[in-house]
Design a protein around this motif. Structure first.
Motif, PDB file in Angstrom:
ATOM      1  N   ASN A 368       0.887  -1.374  -0.129  1.00 55.26           N
ATOM      2  CA  ASN A 368       0.019   0.363  -0.437  1.00 55.26           C
ATOM      3  C   ASN A 368       0.916   1.026   0.664  1.00 55.26           C
ATOM      4  O   ASN A 368       0.399   2.682   1.069  1.00 55.26           O
ATOM      5  CB  ASN A 368      -0.922  -0.364   0.931  1.00 55.26           C
ATOM      6  CG  ASN A 368      -1.847   0.567   1.057  1.00 55.26           C
ATOM      7  OD1 ASN A 368      -2.303   1.549  -0.337  1.00 55.26           O
ATOM      8  ND2 ASN A 368      -2.843   1.619   1.870  1.00 55.26           N
ATOM      9  N   PHE A 369       2.178   1.206  -0.190  1.00 49.27           N
ATOM     10  CA  PHE A 369       3.101   2.393  -0.762  1.00 49.27           C
ATOM     11  C   PHE A 369       3.227   2.272   0.797  1.00 49.27           C
ATOM     12  O   PHE A 369       2.945   3.932   0.439  1.00 49.27           O
ATOM     13  CB  PHE A 369       2.301   3.269  -1.491  1.00 49.27           C
ATOM     14  CG  PHE A 369       1.578   3.415  -3.179  1.00 49.27           C
ATOM     15  CD1 PHE A 369       2.200   3.087  -4.193  1.00 49.27           C
ATOM     16  CD2 PHE A 369       0.345   2.592  -3.507  1.00 49.27           C
ATOM     17  CE1 PHE A 369       2.074   2.583  -5.581  1.00 49.27           C
ATOM     18  CE2 PHE A 369      -0.308   2.781  -3.883  1.00 49.27           C
ATOM     19  CZ  PHE A 369       0.994   2.441  -5.628  1.00 49.27           C
ATOM     20  N   ASP A 370       3.425   1.780   1.540  1.00 48.87           N
ATOM     21  CA  ASP A 370       4.006   1.854   2.887  1.00 48.87           C
ATOM     22  C   ASP A 370       5.267   3.215   2.887  1.00 48.87           C
ATOM     23  O   ASP A 370       6.378   2.663   1.650  1.00 48.87           O
ATOM     24  CB  ASP A 370       4.789   0.526   3.347  1.00 48.87           C
ATOM     25  CG  ASP A 370       4.754   1.180   4.370  1.00 48.87           C
ATOM     26  OD1 ASP A 370       5.209  -0.057   5.505  1.00 48.87           O
ATOM     27  OD2 ASP A 370       5.266   1.909   5.115  1.00 48.87           O
ATOM     28  N   SER A 371       5.555   4.033   3.528  1.00 53.36           N
ATOM     29  CA  SER A 371       6.954   5.122   3.553  1.00 53.36           C
ATOM     30  C   SER A 371       8.276   4.385   3.465  1.00 53.36           C
ATOM     31  O   SER A 371       8.734   4.710   3.465  1.00 53.36           O
ATOM     32  CB  SER A 371       5.911   5.791   4.271  1.00 53.36           C
ATOM     33  OG  SER A 371       6.234   6.349   5.469  1.00 53.36           O
ATOM     34  N   SER A 372       7.965   3.075   4.615  1.00 50.34           N
ATOM     35  CA  SER A 372       9.126   3.053   4.901  1.00 50.34           C
ATOM     36  C   SER A 372       9.779   1.683   3.887  1.00 50.34           C
ATOM     37  O   SER A 372      11.207   1.890   3.814  1.00 50.34           O
ATOM     38  CB  SER A 372       8.667   1.392   6.032  1.00 50.34           C
ATOM     39  OG  SER A 372       7.777   0.287   5.160  1.00 50.34           O
ATOM     40  N   VAL A 383       9.362   7.291  -5.995  1.00 56.32           N
ATOM     41  CA  VAL A 383       9.514   5.355  -6.320  1.00 56.32           C
ATOM     42  C   VAL A 383      10.027   4.605  -4.715  1.00 56.32           C
ATOM     43  O   VAL A 383      10.404   4.941  -3.473  1.00 56.32           O
ATOM     44  CB  VAL A 383      10.962   5.217  -6.788  1.00 56.32           C
ATOM     45  CG1 VAL A 383      11.469   4.412  -7.095  1.00 56.32           C
ATOM     46  CG2 VAL A 383      11.716   6.262  -7.853  1.00 56.32           C
ATOM     47  N   TYR A 384       8.812   3.591  -5.128  1.00 54.12           N
ATOM     48  CA  TYR A 384       8.872   2.230  -3.604  1.00 54.12           C
ATOM     49  C   TYR A 384       9.930   1.282  -4.546  1.00 54.12           C
ATOM     50  O   TYR A 384       9.385   1.152  -5.513  1.00 54.12           O
ATOM     51  CB  TYR A 384       7.002   2.395  -3.635  1.00 54.12           C
ATOM     52  CG  TYR A 384       6.718   3.734  -2.965  1.00 54.12           C
ATOM     53  CD1 TYR A 384       6.547   3.715  -1.631  1.00 54.12           C
ATOM     54  CD2 TYR A 384       6.253   4.485  -4.085  1.00 54.12           C
ATOM     55  CE1 TYR A 384       6.267   4.767  -1.442  1.00 54.12           C
ATOM     56  CE2 TYR A 384       5.642   5.864  -3.695  1.00 54.12           C
ATOM     57  CZ  TYR A 384       5.611   6.101  -2.204  1.00 54.12           C
ATOM     58  OH  TYR A 384       4.877   6.660  -1.776  1.00 54.12           O
ATOM     59  N   TYR A 385      10.022   0.612  -3.010  1.00 50.92           N
ATOM     60  CA  TYR A 385      10.710  -1.045  -3.258  1.00 50.92           C
ATOM     61  C   TYR A 385       9.522  -1.867  -3.139  1.00 50.92           C
ATOM     62  O   TYR A 385       8.793  -1.429  -2.852  1.00 50.92           O
ATOM     63  CB  TYR A 385      11.193  -1.247  -2.167  1.00 50.92           C
ATOM     64  CG  TYR A 385      11.605  -2.418  -2.320  1.00 50.92           C
ATOM     65  CD1 TYR A 385      13.029  -3.513  -2.545  1.00 50.92           C
ATOM     66  CD2 TYR A 385      11.331  -3.597  -1.054  1.00 50.92           C
ATOM     67  CE1 TYR A 385      13.566  -4.765  -2.510  1.00 50.92           C
ATOM     68  CE2 TYR A 385      11.355  -4.704  -1.347  1.00 50.92           C
ATOM     69  CZ  TYR A 385      12.290  -5.344  -1.717  1.00 50.92           C
ATOM     70  OH  TYR A 385      12.548  -6.182  -1.767  1.00 50.92           O
ATOM     71  N   GLY A 386       8.722  -2.516  -4.695  1.00 53.69           N
ATOM     72  CA  GLY A 386       8.253  -3.872  -4.135  1.00 53.69           C
ATOM     73  C   GLY A 386       8.145  -5.121  -4.702  1.00 53.69           C
ATOM     74  O   GLY A 386       9.253  -5.417  -4.964  1.00 53.69           O
ATOM     75  N   LYS A 387       7.639  -5.692  -4.619  1.00 48.80           N
ATOM     76  CA  LYS A 387       7.423  -6.984  -5.084  1.00 48.80           C
ATOM     77  C   LYS A 387       6.877  -8.187  -5.726  1.00 48.80           C
ATOM     78  O   LYS A 387       5.787  -7.702  -4.752  1.00 48.80           O
ATOM     79  CB  LYS A 387       8.335  -8.175  -3.600  1.00 48.80           C
ATOM     80  CG  LYS A 387       8.936  -9.895  -4.301  1.00 48.80           C
ATOM     81  CD  LYS A 387       9.109 -10.345  -3.017  1.00 48.80           C
ATOM     82  CE  LYS A 387       9.501 -12.267  -3.262  1.00 48.80           C
ATOM     83  NZ  LYS A 387      10.742 -12.830  -2.569  1.00 48.80           N
ATOM     84  N   LEU A 388       6.776  -8.618  -7.259  1.00 47.56           N
ATOM     85  CA  LEU A 388       5.269  -8.920  -7.591  1.00 47.56           C
ATOM     86  C   LEU A 388       5.293 -10.598  -7.382  1.00 47.56           C
ATOM     87  O   LEU A 388       6.540 -11.138  -6.452  1.00 47.56           O
ATOM     88  CB  LEU A 388       6.213  -8.979  -9.072  1.00 47.56           C
ATOM     89  CG  LEU A 388       6.191  -7.882  -9.466  1.00 47.56           C
ATOM     90  CD1 LEU A 388       6.714  -7.419 -10.971  1.00 47.56           C
ATOM     91  CD2 LEU A 388       5.142  -6.259  -9.345  1.00 47.56           C
ATOM     92  N   HIS A 389       3.762 -10.904  -7.806  1.00 48.62           N
ATOM     93  CA  HIS A 389       3.624 -11.874  -7.222  1.00 48.62           C
ATOM     94  C   HIS A 389       4.738 -12.942  -7.981  1.00 48.62           C
ATOM     95  O   HIS A 389       4.423 -14.245  -7.043  1.00 48.62           O
ATOM     96  CB  HIS A 389       1.893 -12.152  -7.805  1.00 48.62           C
ATOM     97  CG  HIS A 389       1.388 -11.653  -7.221  1.00 48.62           C
ATOM     98  ND1 HIS A 389       0.595 -11.785  -5.300  1.00 48.62           N
ATOM     99  CD2 HIS A 389       0.561 -11.016  -7.813  1.00 48.62           C
ATOM    100  CE1 HIS A 389      -0.212 -10.943  -6.031  1.00 48.62           C
ATOM    101  NE2 HIS A 389      -0.395 -10.326  -6.557  1.00 48.62           N
ATOM    102  N   ASP A 390       5.302 -13.051  -8.984  1.00 52.67           N
ATOM    103  CA  ASP A 390       6.284 -13.588  -9.670  1.00 52.67           C
ATOM    104  C   ASP A 390       7.606 -13.878  -8.592  1.00 52.67           C
ATOM    105  O   ASP A 390       8.225 -14.712  -9.621  1.00 52.67           O
ATOM    106  CB  ASP A 390       6.417 -13.902 -11.175  1.00 52.67           C
ATOM    107  CG  ASP A 390       7.081 -12.423 -11.616  1.00 52.67           C
ATOM    108  OD1 ASP A 390       7.256 -11.842 -12.510  1.00 52.67           O
ATOM    109  OD2 ASP A 390       7.609 -11.557 -10.136  1.00 52.67           O
ATOM    110  N   GLY A 391       8.305 -12.716  -8.135  1.00 53.46           N
ATOM    111  CA  GLY A 391       8.691 -12.822  -6.775  1.00 53.46           C
ATOM    112  C   GLY A 391       9.995 -11.579  -7.581  1.00 53.46           C
ATOM    113  O   GLY A 391      10.866 -11.330  -7.084  1.00 53.46           O
TER     114      GLY A 391
END
Length: 694
Positions: A368-372, A383-391
């Motif tokens: 949820n676009f976490d500020s951390s 720009v946010y760090y994220g991880k998709l379903h496919d890894g």
């Protein structure tokens, strides 16, 4: 006020440990006899569709993710495994573990020469897979004007034409192996698609059936999933895998999982611990967990209340944006399509060739676009760090809603990054649709920050940028910019904050929101100056004429930053030195280059470093000339940098000499670059604090 009937939490924890130790006396040491479950699971190979005995780095079906590596998940629902590489599906025809290679064929071209969309093979844009040397590209041309057909030999070794269902009247499609004819086709065909095949199969193709057979035969790619670390892990008795918690390679051993090898634990077995002590520690751990959970729940409630308060302050979103379904991982939804209904756009079709992600999927990937998870806050978005379903680990840029040019910047990045592929340009995995709840761009995650971080930011204390690394950064950045210029693109915002570094300090140039496609038949484009203070071409600022020499000027500033480790603009410096370009020109003209060079580079002690930094300073000096006609082109800049690296320049000189005044005297009567006082400063705060910017 404390309740004295109950001890403080730390005292209470101590009492629990003491009671546990008293209740359970120390018993003889015991050894763990059961092998680690992850080790056991990853010791087994698995079967997927028509291929058996598949091991690391592949996973899928009943094989857990921790036994494989991100980007190597196989879809096992068909007659052959399917592999997704940079949002394109391939049929896996064969896997060779010994050679670490596999033979694949494009799914969209399976048994057809008429795919649903016209997209070039994107294996080379992946950091995991590489084309084999025995691979050749076939080029197919689509939607060609009928007037070109008489020029093409029919059903011969030079090529042939074919039709696709749904083609409009007046168009045809062609395959040609004749280079002269192919150059003609580029002017009359809307699309040209490169499809790899095994070199032997690319011989004489005279019919459409022969072309299908060659493409269906596939091509060989090699993989790299931390191959060297895997070798060391297996050599120590482990099984290669991945730690999904730390997003890093893992070596699964009989006694547990470790970052590198099984040798990290002595004697290859778990530590011997007295049973009583173990039970005591376990009891204390349980109490600690309960206490931690209680504290965590309190903090979560406070955080939730704070988020609810923030949401109430935000403008409400349109009802149509609610409940957008997550994009499914099944093949039918992720195969590209040109259907432009909103539901399809949110389910995995393409936009200018870029994969479409649903807003909900990216919202989940970033928590949820976490500020951390913020990686950086730039002039156009966060720009946010994220991880998709496919890894896949990704960087998600969320464009500011109050930026009236955000749609233009969004389209710029999508069009340019889907059209151009280069090892030193950041890869765009996809985006949301323009009808989405928000404009989001999804890039590969580059783990080592920006050049600015390492020069004068939060990573500068590590001293990791030695002179050889800095020179390599300069060369790779120049290669990327030269590639852009050769492709008729001007970056327009070249700066160290937009040069990303991976874990091996390889360059990825990013942020194409301001970039412009530059027609090949014109000398300049008239446009209002845009860019970052300290990097903007002074002639562009004065004359409103943008050229590829504007990028050359900005790159000259980057070269000076690499030499000096100083930021392009610093209001704490003397007023004449606030602008680094002005400061550098002054130092060079006054034989004071040593005052500019970062002392940590060894300029005074190492003759080789001194020779090369002097040469790079001379090149930067040429790039920073106010009149664009006096600056070199980017291809010349690249050539000079490569010569400097090979020490061809000045290698025969017995002594290193400073840049002579005669060499730079041409700037004596030219005003220095504009000071920051004369530049609009609307971006100062954001640009001076960007740790990671696209």
């Amino acid at each position: 006020m404390h309740n004295h009937l109950f001890p403080a939490p730390a005292t209470f924890l101590f009492i629990i440990i003491a009671i546990t130790l008293v209740q359970f006396p120390v018993l003889p040491s015991v050894h763990a006899v059961d092998d680690d479950q992850q080790y056991l699971n990853c010791s087994e190979t698995f079967a997927c569709a028509g291929i058996s005995d598949i091991g690391y780095p592949f996973w899928g079906s009943n094989r857990p993710e921790y036994c494989g590596y991100p980007g190597f998940q196989l879809n096992c629902s068909g007659d052959l495994p399917l592999l997704n590489v940079t949002n394109m599906y391939y049929r896996v025809l064969n896997i060779d573990d010994a050679a670490r290679s596999l033979k694949v064929a494009r799914l969209d071209y399976w048994n057809t020469t008429c795919p649903a969309t016209y997209a070039n093979t994107s294996i080379d844009s992946s950091t995991l897979f590489y084309h084999s040397s025995a691979t050749t590209n076939l080029t197919l041309y689509y939607r060609c004007l009928d007037t070109s057909v008489p020029l093409l030999p029919t059903q011969t070794a030079d090529g042939f034409s074919f039709n696709c269902a749904g083609d409009a009247n007046g168009f045809t499609n062609c395959y040609s192996s004749n280079s002269l004819f192919a150059s003609t086709l580029l002017g009359v065909c809307q699309y040209n698609v490169k499809v790899p095949v095994v070199t032997e199969a690319a011989g004489t193709l005279t019919t459409e059936d022969a072309l299908k057979e060659a493409i269906d035969g596939g091509f060989t790619v090699e993989w790299n999933a931390n191959n060297s670390m895997c070798d060391r892990c297996v050599g120590s008795g482990g099984r290669c895998g991945f730690n999904t918690s730390t997003n890093a390679f893992a070596c699964h051993c009989k006694t547990g999982s470790f970052p590198s090898t099984c040798d990290e634990i002595s004697d290859g077995k778990k530590s011997e611990v007295p049973l009583g002590v173990g039970i005591g520690i376990g009891g204390a751990g349980i109490v600690g967990i309960l206490l931690g959970f209680w504290i965590f729940s309190i903090r979560q409630r406070k955080k939730k209340r704070a988020e609810e308060a923030k949401i109430k302050e935000l403008p409400t979103t349109p009802p149509s944006s609610k409940g957008i379904p997550d994009s499914s991982t099944n093949l039918s939804q992720s195969t590209p399509s040109y259907t432009h209904s909103k539901s399809d756009l949110e389910k995995g079709s393409t936009y200018f060739g870029a994969h479409i992600f649903s807003y909900a999927e990216l919202e989940e990937a970033t928590n949820n676009f976490d500020s951390s998870r913020e990686l950086g806050d730039g002039g156009f978005g966060t720009v946010y760090y994220g991880k998709l379903h496919d890894g896949r680990v990704v960087a998600v840029k969320r464009l500011y809603e109050n930026n009236f040019k955000r749609v233009e910047q969004f389209m710029n990045e999508v069009i340019i990054l889907t059209r151009l592929r280069h090892k030193n340009l950041v890869t765009l995995y996809g985006c949301t649709s323009k009808r989405s709840q928000g404009l989001l761009l999804v890039y590969e995650y580059i783990s080592n920050g920006t050049v600015a971080d390492h020069l004068n930011g939060n990573k500068s204390s590590t001293g990791s940028l030695t002179w050889p690394i800095r020179l390599s950064i300069a060369i790779e950045s120049a290669e990327a910019l030269n590639f852009l210029h050769q492709s008729d693109v001007i970056h327009r915002d070249v700066k160290t904050n937009n040069i990303l570094l991976d874990e091996n300090f390889c360059v990825k140039v990013a942020d194409f929101g301001l970039s412009r496609l530059f027609p090949a038949d014109v000398t300049h484009v008239s446009t209002a100056p845009q860019g970052t203070p300290g990097y903007v071409d002074p002639e562009y600022y004065q004359c409103y004429q943008l050229t590829n020499k504007s990028d050359v000027y900005s790159f000259g500033v980057v070269l000076i930053e690499l030499i000096s480790s100083l930021p392009a603009v610093d209001t704490n410096r003397h007023r004449h030195d606030i602008n680094l370009a002005s400061m550098a020109i002054n130092k060079i003209q006054n034989h004071a280059l040593h005052e500019l060079v970062d002392p940590s580079l060894g300029f005074e002690k190492d003759d080789a470093v001194r020779r090369m930094t002097t040469s790079v300073a001379g090149l930067a000096f040429r790039c920073l000339q106010q009149e664009r006609d006096m600056r070199p082109k980017m291809d010349e800049v690249l050539e000079v940098l490569k010569r400097i690296k090979s020490e061809e320049m000045g290698a025969e000189k017995a002594e290193v000499v400073d840049i002579r005044v005669d060499d730079v005297g041409q700037l004596k009567n030219i005003p220095p670059p504009l000071s920051p006082d004369s530049v609009v400063t609307g971006k100062w705060v954001s640009d001076s604090t960007i740790p990671y910017s696209f």
